[in-house]
Design a protein around this motif. Structure first.
Motif, mmCIF file in Angstrom:
data_model
loop_
_atom_site.group_PDB
_atom_site.id
_atom_site.type_symbol
_atom_site.label_atom_id
_atom_site.label_comp_id
_atom_site.label_asym_id
_atom_site.label_seq_id
_atom_site.Cartn_x
_atom_site.Cartn_y
_atom_site.Cartn_z
ATOM 1 N N LEU A 94 104.653 4.398 -4.842
ATOM 2 C CA LEU A 94 105.167 3.120 -5.288
ATOM 3 C C LEU A 94 104.178 2.205 -5.242
ATOM 4 O O LEU A 94 104.040 1.250 -5.910
ATOM 5 C CB LEU A 94 106.635 2.969 -5.094
ATOM 6 C CG LEU A 94 107.517 3.893 -5.638
ATOM 7 C CD1 LEU A 94 109.290 3.558 -5.268
ATOM 8 C CD2 LEU A 94 107.655 3.904 -7.145
ATOM 9 N N GLU A 95 103.885 2.053 -3.924
ATOM 10 C CA GLU A 95 102.903 0.943 -3.527
ATOM 11 C C GLU A 95 101.511 1.044 -4.278
ATOM 12 O O GLU A 95 100.908 0.084 -4.664
ATOM 13 C CB GLU A 95 102.526 0.915 -1.671
ATOM 14 C CG GLU A 95 103.711 0.514 -1.292
ATOM 15 C CD GLU A 95 103.516 0.764 0.342
ATOM 16 O OE1 GLU A 95 104.458 0.066 1.213
ATOM 17 O OE2 GLU A 95 102.569 1.389 0.735
ATOM 18 N N SER A 96 101.025 2.194 -4.569
ATOM 19 C CA SER A 96 99.956 2.479 -5.383
ATOM 20 C C SER A 96 100.192 2.265 -6.765
ATOM 21 O O SER A 96 99.346 1.623 -7.311
ATOM 22 C CB SER A 96 99.505 4.094 -5.170
ATOM 23 O OG SER A 96 99.144 4.279 -4.056
ATOM 24 N N GLU A 97 101.194 2.733 -7.304
ATOM 25 C CA GLU A 97 101.345 2.339 -8.751
ATOM 26 C C GLU A 97 101.748 0.801 -9.000
ATOM 27 O O GLU A 97 101.404 0.394 -10.083
ATOM 28 C CB GLU A 97 102.950 3.275 -9.090
ATOM 29 C CG GLU A 97 103.308 3.080 -10.556
ATOM 30 C CD GLU A 97 104.370 3.869 -10.957
ATOM 31 O OE1 GLU A 97 104.906 3.789 -11.925
ATOM 32 O OE2 GLU A 97 104.997 4.670 -10.007
ATOM 33 N N TYR A 98 102.392 0.197 -8.106
ATOM 34 C CA TYR A 98 102.907 -1.223 -8.301
ATOM 35 C C TYR A 98 102.071 -2.145 -7.216
ATOM 36 O O TYR A 98 102.649 -3.245 -6.735
ATOM 37 C CB TYR A 98 104.068 -1.554 -8.077
ATOM 38 C CG TYR A 98 105.117 -0.761 -9.259
ATOM 39 C CD1 TYR A 98 105.358 -1.312 -10.436
ATOM 40 C CD2 TYR A 98 105.482 0.589 -9.098
ATOM 41 C CE1 TYR A 98 106.262 -0.911 -11.222
ATOM 42 C CE2 TYR A 98 106.370 1.107 -9.913
ATOM 43 C CZ TYR A 98 106.575 0.487 -11.120
ATOM 44 O OH TYR A 98 107.359 0.967 -12.017
ATOM 45 N N ASP A 99 100.578 -1.753 -7.205
ATOM 46 C CA ASP A 99 99.793 -2.530 -6.258
ATOM 47 C C ASP A 99 99.800 -4.158 -6.739
ATOM 48 O O ASP A 99 98.933 -4.728 -5.940
ATOM 49 C CB ASP A 99 98.513 -1.843 -5.875
ATOM 50 C CG ASP A 99 97.519 -1.665 -7.279
ATOM 51 O OD1 ASP A 99 98.168 -1.955 -8.212
ATOM 52 O OD2 ASP A 99 96.590 -1.340 -7.195
ATOM 53 N N GLN A 100 99.904 -4.348 -7.929
ATOM 54 C CA GLN A 100 99.905 -5.787 -8.175
ATOM 55 C C GLN A 100 100.905 -6.926 -7.639
ATOM 56 O O GLN A 100 100.699 -7.707 -7.409
ATOM 57 C CB GLN A 100 100.050 -5.911 -9.769
ATOM 58 C CG GLN A 100 101.574 -5.705 -10.279
ATOM 59 C CD GLN A 100 101.859 -4.167 -10.540
ATOM 60 O OE1 GLN A 100 101.308 -3.536 -9.993
ATOM 61 N NE2 GLN A 100 102.723 -4.039 -11.414
ATOM 62 N N PHE A 101 101.855 -6.209 -6.936
ATOM 63 C CA PHE A 101 102.797 -6.976 -6.146
ATOM 64 C C PHE A 101 102.155 -6.964 -4.746
ATOM 65 O O PHE A 101 103.189 -7.527 -3.857
ATOM 66 C CB PHE A 101 104.140 -6.018 -6.222
ATOM 67 C CG PHE A 101 104.579 -6.203 -7.580
ATOM 68 C CD1 PHE A 101 104.837 -7.229 -8.343
ATOM 69 C CD2 PHE A 101 105.299 -5.058 -8.065
ATOM 70 C CE1 PHE A 101 105.096 -7.358 -9.687
ATOM 71 C CE2 PHE A 101 105.700 -5.082 -9.424
ATOM 72 C CZ PHE A 101 105.756 -6.033 -10.170
ATOM 73 N N VAL B 107 102.261 -11.950 -4.571
ATOM 74 C CA VAL B 107 103.461 -13.065 -4.538
ATOM 75 C C VAL B 107 103.584 -13.632 -6.159
ATOM 76 O O VAL B 107 104.461 -13.584 -6.701
ATOM 77 C CB VAL B 107 103.607 -14.233 -3.524
ATOM 78 C CG1 VAL B 107 104.697 -15.151 -4.006
ATOM 79 C CG2 VAL B 107 103.600 -13.596 -2.092
ATOM 80 N N GLU B 108 102.378 -14.241 -6.428
ATOM 81 C CA GLU B 108 102.364 -14.718 -7.734
ATOM 82 C C GLU B 108 102.800 -13.664 -8.803
ATOM 83 O O GLU B 108 103.562 -13.955 -9.881
ATOM 84 C CB GLU B 108 101.222 -15.182 -8.115
ATOM 85 C CG GLU B 108 100.666 -16.432 -7.268
ATOM 86 C CD GLU B 108 100.319 -16.335 -6.068
ATOM 87 O OE1 GLU B 108 100.083 -15.207 -5.571
ATOM 88 O OE2 GLU B 108 100.167 -17.344 -5.444
ATOM 89 N N ASN B 109 102.442 -12.307 -8.920
ATOM 90 C CA ASN B 109 102.687 -11.360 -9.569
ATOM 91 C C ASN B 109 104.112 -11.105 -9.775
ATOM 92 O O ASN B 109 104.741 -10.394 -10.567
ATOM 93 C CB ASN B 109 102.014 -10.320 -9.389
ATOM 94 C CG ASN B 109 100.545 -10.475 -9.943
ATOM 95 O OD1 ASN B 109 100.055 -11.287 -10.640
ATOM 96 N ND2 ASN B 109 99.223 -9.544 -9.318
ATOM 97 N N ARG B 110 104.826 -11.433 -8.493
ATOM 98 C CA ARG B 110 106.274 -10.924 -8.285
ATOM 99 C C ARG B 110 107.244 -11.832 -9.180
ATOM 100 O O ARG B 110 108.307 -11.617 -9.225
ATOM 101 C CB ARG B 110 106.562 -10.953 -6.939
ATOM 102 C CG ARG B 110 105.967 -10.010 -6.164
ATOM 103 C CD ARG B 110 106.399 -9.887 -4.470
ATOM 104 N NE ARG B 110 105.593 -9.446 -3.377
ATOM 105 C CZ ARG B 110 105.544 -9.791 -2.328
ATOM 106 N NH1 ARG B 110 106.578 -10.635 -1.745
ATOM 107 N NH2 ARG B 110 104.669 -9.224 -1.417
ATOM 108 N N LEU B 111 106.932 -12.978 -9.432
ATOM 109 C CA LEU B 111 107.429 -14.073 -9.721
ATOM 110 C C LEU B 111 107.477 -14.395 -11.179
ATOM 111 O O LEU B 111 106.259 -14.459 -11.838
ATOM 112 C CB LEU B 111 107.486 -15.494 -8.959
ATOM 113 C CG LEU B 111 107.197 -15.318 -7.487
ATOM 114 C CD1 LEU B 111 107.042 -16.724 -6.731
ATOM 115 C CD2 LEU B 111 108.696 -14.763 -6.999
ATOM 116 N N ASN B 112 108.615 -14.862 -12.031
ATOM 117 C CA ASN B 112 108.417 -15.188 -13.111
ATOM 118 C C ASN B 112 108.564 -16.752 -13.325
ATOM 119 O O ASN B 112 108.122 -17.317 -12.436
ATOM 120 C CB ASN B 112 109.797 -14.679 -14.082
ATOM 121 C CG ASN B 112 111.106 -14.919 -13.672
ATOM 122 O OD1 ASN B 112 110.972 -16.250 -12.952
ATOM 123 N ND2 ASN B 112 112.189 -14.365 -13.855
#
Length: 415
Positions: free
Chosen positions: A39-46, A52-57
């Protein structure tokens, strides 16, 4: 689990790891490699510099994809028995003692801090919530779903105007027929931006400053009287998107949603979690500090200045020596406090001492890691500056440094 708190040694104390606890840690390691790493590889944008910026709306809350990752890990952790391993076997938990659980918590936190591995544990779910299991309605609607990671329930205690003194609450609950009407505002509430429900503490009886007279109520996210307001962007990345102002206005809660007895929510529920919450800080601190220490040792051996590794420099040796000594100090301090807690012999000041020194350890280790890495440690391409920022809040939550010092001092001052 085998009782690791008993020993034939003269002092009767043994904080060594049992073979069964070692097996649990090995199983967690395999779980992280099998379930978390993909999951870390699949969602490495987080993760990483822009994580942090990618985690927030746009509202400052966590985006759905990130919450989906969290839900996946938590449910798989619950299925594997890790999420609730610290809960009593009588309610479906793993039955670990507090000492055993904190040793596991230290281990999980000794991984590289940029990852999803900490999601597999749940520190807000403690044995202090057992009154929810004893009530048929609360057990079926909230407790069992919490144990299965089907829902997230947070705890609403802190208020804007009352800081550390939780016996002073502006939030009130008035009885109206078979319902309670809750009014007030809560802040600094972990996971409140996405929680399915919140346990709100409100005064139902007594006067300001009375520990008794404060009751606990479960409020569902779809209750029109609960409004999640502005997200509170913290200094550290760890809580970004997770905390917000929570407003309760004319919030009607059925009588059956009261947790425990009327007027005893603070005493029985909140205060019952203090030991778990406070001792989790030094356990996590030791894990993070251990990881930073090992990284600093590697860097000191490989980084050269003026033709020699920086580890040959007296000042660098001094910082590494301080880190190593501090880690051992806090490790045994929190383990002794947990050992006492499990035996029913511990005192609050011992937990405060461990929390005070644990928070200091995390802050000092991060500061030294940045200093040893120099300019590289100051920029976001390495995780040490993030550790520096994340560590700072540990001196505030679950009782400030000052509250811990008062608790410690009061045990020997006869005033």
């Amino acid at each position: 689990m085998t009782d690791t708190t008993s020993s034939a040694t003269p002092g009767g104390m043994d904080f060594s790891e049992s073979s069964e606890l070692g097996l649990v840690k090995s199983q967690i390691d395999r779980f992280i490699e099998r379930e978390v790493r993909p999951l870390e590889s699949e969602y490495d944008q987080f993760l990483g510099e822009r994580g942090v910026e990618n985690r927030l709306n746009e509202k400052g809350y966590l985006v759905d994809d990130y919450l989906d990752v969290r839900d996946q890990i938590r449910r798989r952790s619950a299925e594997a028995g890790f999420l609730t391993m610290h809960m009593p076997e009588s309610v479906g938990g793993g039955g670990l003692s507090l000492l055993e659980y904190l040793m596991v918590l230290e281990h999980v936190n000794s991984y590289h801090p940029e990852g999803f591995h900490e999601m597999l544990l749940e520190t807000l779910l403690t044995p202090a919530l057992l009154p929810m299991h004893e009530d048929d309605h609360l057990r079926e609607r909230y407790f069992e779903p919490m144990m299965n990671a089907d829902i997230t329930v947070t705890i609403g205690m802190s208020e804007p105007d009352h800081g550390s003194d939780i016996t002073y609450l502006d939030t009130t609950a008035e009885k109206d027929g078979d319902e309670w009407v809750v009014d007030g505002t809560k802040c600094w509430i972990t996971n409140s931006t996405f929680a399915d429900a919140i346990i709100v503490f409100a005064r139902t009886d007594g006067e300001d400053g009375d520990a008794h007279g404060i009751s606990a109520f479960v409020v569902d996210e779809d209750n029109p009287g609960w409004e999640r307001g502005k997200a509170q962007r913290p200094m550290g990345d760890e809580d970004a998107g997770r905390i917000a102002f929570n407003h309760f206005e004319g919030c009607r809660v059925p009588e059956e949603r009261m947790v425990g007895e009327r007027g005893r929510g603070l005493v029985d529920v909140a205060m019952g979690s203090v030991g778990y919450f406070r001792l989790s800080v030094p356990a996590r601190a030791v894990g993070h500090a251990q990881w930073m220490f090992e990284e600093c040792v590697d860097y000191a051996e490989s980084r050269e200045t003026f033709g020699k590794p920086i580890g040959t420099r007296q000042f660098v040796k001094g910082m590494l020596a301080e880190m190593r000594a501090d880690i051992e100090q806090v490790r045994w301090l929190y383990r002794h406090a947990a050992w006492q807690y499990d035996r029913g012999e511990g005192e609050r000041w011992e937990q405060s001492a461990a929390k005070l020194r644990g928070a200091q350890l995390w802050n000092d280790a991060a500061d030294r890691a940045v200093q040893i890495h120099g300019g590289a440690g100051y920029v976001r391409s390495l995780p040490f500056e993030a550790e520096y920022r994340n560590a700072r809040v540990t001196r505030i939550y679950d009782g400030t440094d000052e509250i811990q010092k008062v608790t410690i001092a009061d045990q020997f001052l006869d005033l």
